[in-house]
Motif scaffolding. Structure first.
Motif, mmCIF file in Angstrom:
data_model
loop_
_atom_site.group_PDB
_atom_site.id
_atom_site.type_symbol
_atom_site.label_atom_id
_atom_site.label_comp_id
_atom_site.label_asym_id
_atom_site.label_seq_id
_atom_site.Cartn_x
_atom_site.Cartn_y
_atom_site.Cartn_z
ATOM 1 N N TYR A 52 0.839 -1.208 0.000
ATOM 2 C CA TYR A 52 0.000 0.000 0.000
ATOM 3 C C TYR A 52 0.867 1.248 0.000
ATOM 4 C CZ TYR A 52 -4.563 -2.238 0.809
ATOM 5 O OH TYR A 52 -5.703 -2.931 0.680
ATOM 6 N N ASN A 53 1.822 1.268 0.928
ATOM 7 C CA ASN A 53 2.676 2.457 1.059
ATOM 8 C C ASN A 53 3.448 2.724 -0.221
ATOM 9 O OD1 ASN A 53 1.821 2.767 3.673
ATOM 10 N ND2 ASN A 53 3.523 1.627 4.577
ATOM 11 N N THR A 54 3.988 1.662 -0.836
ATOM 12 C CA THR A 54 4.757 1.834 -2.076
ATOM 13 C C THR A 54 3.858 2.342 -3.201
ATOM 14 O OG1 THR A 54 6.161 0.007 -1.370
ATOM 15 C CG2 THR A 54 6.353 0.719 -3.637
ATOM 16 N N LEU A 55 2.619 1.822 -3.274
ATOM 17 C CA LEU A 55 1.688 2.314 -4.296
ATOM 18 C C LEU A 55 1.304 3.761 -4.030
ATOM 19 C CD1 LEU A 55 -0.623 -0.813 -4.719
ATOM 20 C CD2 LEU A 55 1.118 0.001 -6.302
ATOM 21 N N SER A 56 1.237 4.136 -2.709
ATOM 22 C CA SER A 56 0.979 5.545 -2.363
ATOM 23 C C SER A 56 2.128 6.425 -2.838
ATOM 24 C CB SER A 56 0.787 5.676 -0.855
ATOM 25 O OG SER A 56 -0.335 4.947 -0.431
ATOM 26 N N GLU A 57 3.365 5.931 -2.702
ATOM 27 C CA GLU A 57 4.522 6.678 -3.202
ATOM 28 C C GLU A 57 4.431 6.833 -4.733
ATOM 29 O OE1 GLU A 57 7.647 5.045 0.170
ATOM 30 O OE2 GLU A 57 8.149 4.924 -1.920
ATOM 31 N N LEU A 58 3.925 5.784 -5.415
ATOM 32 C CA LEU A 58 3.760 5.860 -6.863
ATOM 33 C C LEU A 58 2.739 6.930 -7.227
ATOM 34 C CD1 LEU A 58 4.508 4.716 -9.620
ATOM 35 C CD2 LEU A 58 2.720 2.987 -9.326
ATOM 36 N N SER A 59 1.661 7.046 -6.407
ATOM 37 C CA SER A 59 0.662 8.098 -6.641
ATOM 38 C C SER A 59 1.301 9.476 -6.488
ATOM 39 C CB SER A 59 -0.501 7.934 -5.665
ATOM 40 O OG SER A 59 -1.168 6.722 -5.884
ATOM 41 N N ALA A 60 2.073 9.634 -5.397
ATOM 42 C CA ALA A 60 2.755 10.916 -5.185
ATOM 43 C C ALA A 60 3.733 11.201 -6.323
ATOM 44 C CB ALA A 60 3.483 10.888 -3.852
ATOM 45 N N TYR A 61 4.357 10.125 -6.848
ATOM 46 C CA TYR A 61 5.299 10.271 -7.959
ATOM 47 C C TYR A 61 4.573 10.814 -9.186
ATOM 48 C CZ TYR A 61 8.790 8.758 -11.385
ATOM 49 O OH TYR A 61 9.721 8.715 -12.372
ATOM 50 N N CYS A 62 3.370 10.325 -9.446
ATOM 51 C CA CYS A 62 2.584 10.803 -10.598
ATOM 52 C C CYS A 62 2.097 12.235 -10.374
ATOM 53 C CB CYS A 62 1.399 9.865 -10.836
ATOM 54 S SG CYS A 62 1.867 8.204 -11.368
ATOM 55 N N ILE A 63 1.663 12.531 -9.140
ATOM 56 C CA ILE A 63 1.193 13.888 -8.825
ATOM 57 C C ILE A 63 2.320 14.899 -9.028
ATOM 58 C CG2 ILE A 63 0.374 15.359 -6.945
ATOM 59 C CD1 ILE A 63 -1.142 12.906 -5.894
ATOM 60 N N ALA A 93 13.559 3.637 -7.923
ATOM 61 C CA ALA A 93 13.550 3.142 -6.546
ATOM 62 C C ALA A 93 12.180 2.595 -6.177
ATOM 63 C CB ALA A 93 13.954 4.274 -5.586
ATOM 64 N N ILE A 94 11.112 3.302 -6.606
ATOM 65 C CA ILE A 94 9.748 2.827 -6.313
ATOM 66 C C ILE A 94 9.506 1.496 -7.019
ATOM 67 C CG2 ILE A 94 7.301 3.329 -6.632
ATOM 68 C CD1 ILE A 94 7.981 6.300 -6.311
ATOM 69 N N LEU A 95 9.913 1.392 -8.306
ATOM 70 C CA LEU A 95 9.727 0.145 -9.053
ATOM 71 C C LEU A 95 10.494 -1.008 -8.399
ATOM 72 C CD1 LEU A 95 9.806 1.073 -12.846
ATOM 73 C CD2 LEU A 95 7.988 -0.090 -11.611
ATOM 74 N N ASP A 96 11.737 -0.739 -7.958
ATOM 75 C CA ASP A 96 12.546 -1.792 -7.320
ATOM 76 C C ASP A 96 11.868 -2.311 -6.067
ATOM 77 O OD1 ASP A 96 15.751 -0.247 -8.175
ATOM 78 O OD2 ASP A 96 14.407 -1.551 -9.308
ATOM 79 N N ARG A 97 11.384 -1.365 -5.222
ATOM 80 C CA ARG A 97 10.699 -1.817 -3.994
ATOM 81 C C ARG A 97 9.437 -2.588 -4.327
ATOM 82 N NH1 ARG A 97 12.153 3.394 -2.228
ATOM 83 N NH2 ARG A 97 10.064 4.203 -2.545
ATOM 84 N N LEU A 98 8.680 -2.116 -5.330
ATOM 85 C CA LEU A 98 7.435 -2.787 -5.704
ATOM 86 C C LEU A 98 7.727 -4.164 -6.281
ATOM 87 C CD1 LEU A 98 4.503 -2.010 -5.540
ATOM 88 C CD2 LEU A 98 4.594 -1.228 -7.897
ATOM 89 N N ARG A 99 8.795 -4.269 -7.079
ATOM 90 C CA ARG A 99 9.156 -5.562 -7.694
ATOM 91 C C ARG A 99 9.491 -6.592 -6.601
ATOM 92 N NH1 ARG A 99 12.721 -3.760 -10.628
ATOM 93 N NH2 ARG A 99 11.620 -3.566 -12.605
ATOM 94 N N ILE A 100 10.197 -6.148 -5.572
ATOM 95 C CA ILE A 100 10.561 -7.059 -4.470
ATOM 96 C C ILE A 100 9.315 -7.466 -3.680
ATOM 97 C CG2 ILE A 100 11.844 -7.204 -2.302
ATOM 98 C CD1 ILE A 100 13.929 -5.330 -3.559
ATOM 99 N N LEU A 101 8.419 -6.505 -3.429
ATOM 100 C CA LEU A 101 7.252 -6.772 -2.579
ATOM 101 C C LEU A 101 6.266 -7.736 -3.236
ATOM 102 C CD1 LEU A 101 6.616 -3.189 -1.144
ATOM 103 C CD2 LEU A 101 7.432 -5.184 0.103
ATOM 104 N N VAL A 102 6.084 -7.653 -4.565
ATOM 105 C CA VAL A 102 5.076 -8.497 -5.228
ATOM 106 C C VAL A 102 5.721 -9.671 -5.956
ATOM 107 C CG1 VAL A 102 3.590 -6.495 -5.531
ATOM 108 C CG2 VAL A 102 5.144 -7.116 -7.375
ATOM 109 N N ASP A 103 6.955 -9.985 -5.630
ATOM 110 C CA ASP A 103 7.663 -11.049 -6.331
ATOM 111 C C ASP A 103 6.961 -12.396 -6.164
ATOM 112 O OD1 ASP A 103 10.092 -11.940 -7.827
ATOM 113 O OD2 ASP A 103 10.371 -13.121 -5.991
#
Length: 863
Positions: A52-63, A93-103
């Motif tokens: 959730y937190n990483t996806l929230s960071e992705l939202s902030a990244y888009c904003i 960095a966001i993609l790397d964390r997300l890739r590890i979390l949903v591996d």
């Protein structure tokens, strides 16, 4: 079925014990499995929250990509490259964390490549936006098209993010449901099995305790019988010879009647042979009868008359065979006389028992005195409904005095709430009540404050009858050590973070190079300096050499050779080529040590590329500055001589014309002539002020102790004429001594005082107040470089016309005026000179004012 026989059988209790232990082990295993499931469920939920937190960071990244501030930074040609690179690094960095979390989640893992593709598209579109920012209006359509493409890409990224978020929500619901089921099942199962095991233990304990009471009653009864009987009761154990035949008996037990009959204390004869103690048994073959009785395991008896010390007694001996010996009971027919002695003996034994009981009590008291724990027993105080509302102190050992200062005798029979007033607030009362109501030992920790000193204790409360026994151990030092250990761990973590951050900020990296093998370990920021992600490849002496600039590899090889031979090197740095092809200058500093018996070089490298380039830029600027200074000196010479020379001639001819030709000039001509005279005078003042402003240097070799009181007096003397003509009143406190240039400080006061007189109100005499105070730099709210710990705050306040607060900074600029020349004379340089003088003395000056309310000039000087 004979239930009485079953309930009294030893096997029944053994089976019950085994059953209870089995149930307890089963309960523990079930509890462990449920707790393990709960723990796994909670970890999965925590894992989902990280997604959730990483996806929230992705939202902030888009904003951020849509924000105007980011677009302005991106379209700024000076910083656009760095901004885009930082933004790209953040996305990776966001993609790397997300890739590890949903591996481990296949459906989520499939979304990552598409998301990565869209983000790369986004970065490319932003990179295409940069060159359009510097083009004209003809490229507005291209700019709008790129921005539209960026919006489309962001929409696709958000769509993928929303799909992943929706799936994570479904996973969260499943994991929460699983966690809820295990959360209820674990305590319910543990409680049920625990109660069952407790019931079995209680029943077994009750039966064992009941039988023990009966056994104790039987033992006491037997002792009483043996102590009060008129008969001799002895127990003999056989003594075997070499041929394994019985040759004699050893007296294992003898009651007190042995003394009555034979004047022999039982303690004197126990352990001795029967033939030695009672030799008369050998005369009539009675010893052989006892041996035969033991061997045949048949009861026997015999009667005989015994003369002892001149007194005859008739004895009837009954021999009862037992498992390991024989029990001999001797009846005395002369019991009337021996009964008195038996009673006396009984009294003596009771006294010994009482004495032993007192000794045991004293022994227990000594134990309580010698231990370091506080032991107390509290009795329950109940209300009419049977609820516990307080406790009464029945026993406490003397260790309590060291903690609370109470004497034991002072608190006995007092309420616990009187002795310990915070028993209800600290939760201790609830622990004690829980121990009594559940009949389980309760462990808890509490604190006690006495005379401002707080101590921590670990206590165990155990129910005893209708009360509770508390054993308390001080753990203050243990608490302090645990706190210190936690603090040290936190400090170590912070220091590691600070070290990594300091390397990043300072553009430094560290390395450990093992000289015997060439292997090396480098820090995370060293990898970044090389243009790689941390730990992305193994580093050795040879692999690192590929990064060294080809022209500097000889210097690098020299580093290796000199470090191997001498343990140090004279090479200070070399160039490298990063993975992106950029050339960087590195400064190297290393140290030779022996690490784990291996020759090792520890060192630090620093990226000094910016410094090298800035040094080069500074060298060029110095050349330009020297040229500018030369031009300024030339201007000073022109201003001081060439400009003033024709001006002096103009003023000379004006004075001659005024002396000889004024009566021949018309009225209008005289008006023009006066304007020329005023313009020449103003030009003269302007040149003088410009020279003064340019000659205030920033060098401080000529600083000396200056008394500002003397400076003020000189300034007032210089202005005495205008002060007298304007009826100006100057007052204030004594001024301090400071380090500075006397003539500059004199000009500072002169300019500020003359400025206050110049801008006075009409029909009102000027009043100027000068005050001074010494303050700490921490108490100065104004933001400027504070070189000294203390400053002198000097305030010059007047009652003049004032000015608007929006002009408080403008008035200190060169040639800035708030009024027309026709209203107030001046060049607009006076306050700029004041500001330059203050800055030359490492101080700060500012002004506050309101129209019609006067002005206040405040400046700080180091002191």
């Amino acid at each position: 079925m004979d239930f009485k026989r079953v309930s009294t059988s030893t096997k029944t209790y053994i089976i019950s014990l085994v059953l209870a232990i089995a149930v307890l082990l089963f309960s523990v295993s079930m509890t462990y499995r449920q707790i393990k499931r709960s723990q796994e469920s909670s970890e999965l939920i925590a894992y989902t929250l990280k997604v959730y937190n990483t996806l929230s960071e992705l939202s902030a990244y888009c904003i951020k990509a849509e924000s105007e501030e980011f677009k302005r930074s991106l379209m700024n040609s000076k910083i656009s490259t760095g901004v885009l690179e930082d933004y790209r690094s953040q996305g990776r960095a966001i993609l790397d964390r997300l890739r590890i979390l949903v591996d481990h989640i296949h459906s989520q893992k499939q979304q990552i490549p598409a998301l990565e593709k869209f983000m790369e598209t986004l970065h490319g579109q932003m990179e295409a936006l940069i060159p359009l920012s510097s083009m004209g209006d003809e490229h507005n359509k291209s700019l709008q098209l790129v921005e539209s493409n960026i919006g489309t890409t962001l929409y696709r990224i958000r769509s993928l993010k929303n799909e992943m978020l929706s799936e994570e929500k479904q996973l969260m619901l499943q994991r929460e449901a699983d966690y809820a089921s295990t959360k209820f099942l674990a305590p319910a199962t543990s409680l049920l099995l625990g109660f069952f095991a407790l019931l079995v233990f209680v029943l077994a304990f009750y039966r064992i305790y009941h039988n023990k009471l009966k056994l104790r009653e039987s033992e006491n009864f037997l002792k009483n019988v043996l102590s009060t009987t008129d008969n001799i009761v002895n127990y003999y154990e056989p003594i075997f010879g070499d041929n394994k035949g019985i040759v004699d008996f050893k007296i294992a037990f003898a009651n007190s009647c042995n003394y009555d009959y034979f004047n022999r204390q039982p303690k004197d004869i126990v352990g001795k042979k029967v033939s030695e103690v009672f030799p008369f048994l050998l005369l009539n073959g009675e010893l052989e009868k006892m041996i035969k009785c033991y061997q045949d395991q048949k009861k026997a008896d015999f009667k005989r008359q015994v003369a002892f010390n001149g007194e005859k007694m008739w004895l009837h001996s009954v021999i009862t065979p037992m498992e390991k010996g024989i029990l001999v009971t001797v009846y005395n027919t002369t019991a009337e006389e021996s009964a008195k002695e038996a009673q006396l003996e009984l009294n003596e034994r009771l006294e010994e028992q009482n004495k032993e009981l007192l000794d045991n009590r004293a022994f227990l008291n000594n134990i309580f005195k010698s231990i370091s724990h506080v032991v107390m027993h509290l009795a329950c105080m109940r209300d009419d409904q049977g609820r516990i509302f307080d406790f009464r102190v029945l026993f406490v050992n003397e260790r309590l005095n060291n903690i609370t200062g109470h004497l034991t005798a002072e608190i006995l029979n007092k309420k616990a709430s009187e002795v310990f007033p915070n028993i209800f607030e600290s939760g201790v009362f609830e622990h004690l009540v829980e121990s009594i109501e559940t009949d389980n030992p309760i462990n808890y920790e509490t604190s006690y404050t006495n005379k401002g000193e707080t101590k921590w204790f670990r206590a165990t409360a155990i129910k005893l009858n209708d009360g509770v026994t508390i054993t308390t151990q001080e753990i203050t030092e243990e608490k302090a050590k645990a706190s210190q250990l936690q603090e040290l761990n936190e400090q170590l973590s912070v220091q590691n973070s600070i070290f990594k951050e300091s390397e990043r900020v300072a553009k430094t990296g560290s390395f450990i190079w093992y000289l015997d093998t060439g292997d090396a370990v480098i820090s995370e920021n060293f990898y970044r300096i090389l243009g790689h992600e941390p730990d992305s490849f193994p580093v050795t002496y040879e692999s690192y050499r590929d990064f060294v600039h080809p022209k500097d590899r000889a210097e690098y090889d020299r580093v290796g050779i000199e470090t191997q031979e001498r343990g140090k090197t004279d090479v200070e740095g070399y160039r490298i080529i990063t993975a992106q092809g950029n050339v960087k200058y590195l400064s190297v500093n290393n140290l030779y040590i022996e690490k784990d018996g291996r020759p090792t070089s520890l060192g630090v490298v620093q990226d000094i590329t910016d410094r090298i380039r800035k040094d080069e830029d500074l060298r060029v600027r110095n050349i330009q500055l020297r040229k500018s200074n030369a031009e300024l000196e030339s201007f000073n010479r022109v201003a001081s001589h060439d400009l003033q020379e024709p001006l002096r001639k103009i003023q000379m001819f004006i004075s001659r014309i005024e002396a000889t030709e004024m009566d021949k000039i018309s009225e209008k001509g005289r008006d023009y002539f006066n304007k020329v005279d005023n313009a020449a005078a103003r030009m003269q003042s302007l040149i003088v002020n410009l020279l003064t402003y340019s000659r205030i240097e920033g060098r401080h070799e000529n600083f000396e102790e200056v008394d500002l009181n003397d400076i003020l007096h000189k300034a007032l003397d210089n202005l005495s004429t205008i002060i007298e003509n304007s009826n100006t009143k100057v007052k204030g406190t004594a001024l301090p001594e400071v380090k500075g240039v006397a003539y500059q400080l004199e000009q500072l006061f002169s300019n500020l005082i003359s400025n206050a007189i110049k801008y006075k109100k009409e029909n009102q005499a000027p009043q100027i107040t000068i005050n001074s105070e010494r303050i700490n730099q921490k108490d100065i709210p104004e933001n400027f470089f504070k070189k000294s710990d203390y400053f002198h705050k000097i305030t010059i306040e007047d009652n003049g016309i004032g000015f608007g607060s929006e002009h408080s900074e403008k008035i200190f600029e060169v040639f800035q005026r708030l009024h027309q020349k026709s209203q107030y004379s001046g060049t607009g340089i006076g306050l700029a000179i004041c500001k330059k003088i203050i800055e030359n003395h490492h101080g700060y000056i500012y002004a506050t004012s309101s129209p019609g309310e006067g002005s206040t000039f405040i400046f700080y000087l180091p002191g």
